[in-house]
Design a protein around this motif. Sequence first.
Motif, PDB file in Angstrom:
ATOM      1  N   GLY A   1      10.516   8.265  80.134  1.00 37.65           N
ATOM      2  CA  GLY A   1      11.160   7.552  81.229  1.00 37.65           C
ATOM      3  C   GLY A   1      11.815   6.255  80.814  1.00 37.65           C
ATOM      4  N   GLU A   2      11.798   5.276  81.726  1.00 36.49           N
ATOM      5  CA  GLU A   2      12.505   4.007  81.511  1.00 36.49           C
ATOM      6  C   GLU A   2      11.688   2.839  82.050  1.00 36.49           C
ATOM      7  OE1 GLU A   2      16.734   1.797  82.705  1.00 36.49           O
ATOM      8  OE2 GLU A   2      16.388   3.901  83.219  1.00 36.49           O
ATOM      9  N   ALA A   3      11.651   1.771  81.281  1.00 35.47           N
ATOM     10  CA  ALA A   3      10.963   0.547  81.699  1.00 35.47           C
ATOM     11  C   ALA A   3      11.862  -0.647  81.435  1.00 35.47           C
ATOM     12  CB  ALA A   3       9.638   0.378  80.956  1.00 35.47           C
ATOM     13  N   SER A   4      11.878  -1.601  82.374  1.00 39.06           N
ATOM     14  CA  SER A   4      12.623  -2.847  82.216  1.00 39.06           C
ATOM     15  C   SER A   4      11.620  -3.984  82.074  1.00 39.06           C
ATOM     16  CB  SER A   4      13.535  -3.094  83.419  1.00 39.06           C
ATOM     17  OG  SER A   4      14.472  -2.039  83.561  1.00 39.06           O
ATOM     18  N   ILE A   5      11.898  -4.887  81.142  1.00 40.52           N
ATOM     19  CA  ILE A   5      10.954  -5.950  80.818  1.00 40.52           C
ATOM     20  C   ILE A   5      11.624  -7.307  80.959  1.00 40.52           C
ATOM     21  CG2 ILE A   5       9.483  -6.937  79.005  1.00 40.52           C
ATOM     22  CD1 ILE A   5      10.500  -3.294  78.855  1.00 40.52           C
ATOM     23  N   GLU A   6      10.918  -8.239  81.576  1.00 42.28           N
ATOM     24  CA  GLU A   6      11.351  -9.631  81.640  1.00 42.28           C
ATOM     25  C   GLU A   6      10.237 -10.470  81.036  1.00 42.28           C
ATOM     26  OE1 GLU A   6      12.646 -13.063  84.904  1.00 42.28           O
ATOM     27  OE2 GLU A   6      12.561 -10.950  85.484  1.00 42.28           O
ATOM     28  N   ALA A   7      10.455 -10.949  79.822  1.00 37.10           N
ATOM     29  CA  ALA A   7       9.412 -11.652  79.078  1.00 37.10           C
ATOM     30  C   ALA A   7       9.788 -13.111  78.874  1.00 37.10           C
ATOM     31  CB  ALA A   7       9.180 -10.976  77.733  1.00 37.10           C
ATOM     32  N   GLY A   8       8.754 -13.952  78.723  1.00 37.52           N
ATOM     33  CA  GLY A   8       8.971 -15.368  78.494  1.00 37.52           C
ATOM     34  C   GLY A   8       8.708 -15.752  77.052  1.00 37.52           C
TER      35      GLY A   8
END
Length: 225
Positions: A99-106
Amino acid sequence: MNRVLFLLALAGTLHATPMAVVVRTEGAVEMGLAQDSKPAKVGELVRSEWLVKTAPGAKARLRMLSDHAIIDLAGGTTLELRVIQRHDRTLRRVFLVNGEASIEAGDQSSDLRIETVTTITSTVGGQFAVTLKPDGETTVRSADGAVKVCNPETGEHERLSGAMVVSSNWDGMLSTPKLLPPVTLLSPKDSVGVRKDSLISLNVRLNDPLTGKSSLLQYRFKVER
């Protein structure tokens, strides 16, 4: 026998490290060990070695506990969270099964790895998405920040910055990173919710049955939308 199995499963759950919390679900979302999954609920903790699965058309959002990184799962996605102990450091591993995953990391996410069978993706702060095809081909799209993509089979690696894309498979990197086309933004006058006034003309021809003469009447309407 059933009591023994229950105690073993309970012990595994108690000792599993909490890694994330469910902050949003839409549609059918399950999580838990591979043999013991349950419907995911907002506010529940996701522990190491657990799988999170979204049905086709469903969505889920997880927030990592240690750095508040956000992971969004698209429909038809399965991922596993795991803590990896190395001799020099401890890593948090998010393994994308499909599938697909979106990541917002600091900037506190240097120990976070987003992995597939053909890529290892890391960042020191950025937004990116990882998509895995059934044949193992992985595409990484970055939107902001710096992202490093490595192929574990060949050792090749690429760095993405800004809006870029790169793909990788069992044979290595398929190409060098490419810039994504810019997104065309609507001007304020075309934005939804902004009223636009239009002037519409309507012509009506009238025929006199006695004289046979005709005349043209023109109406103008101001339309607000």
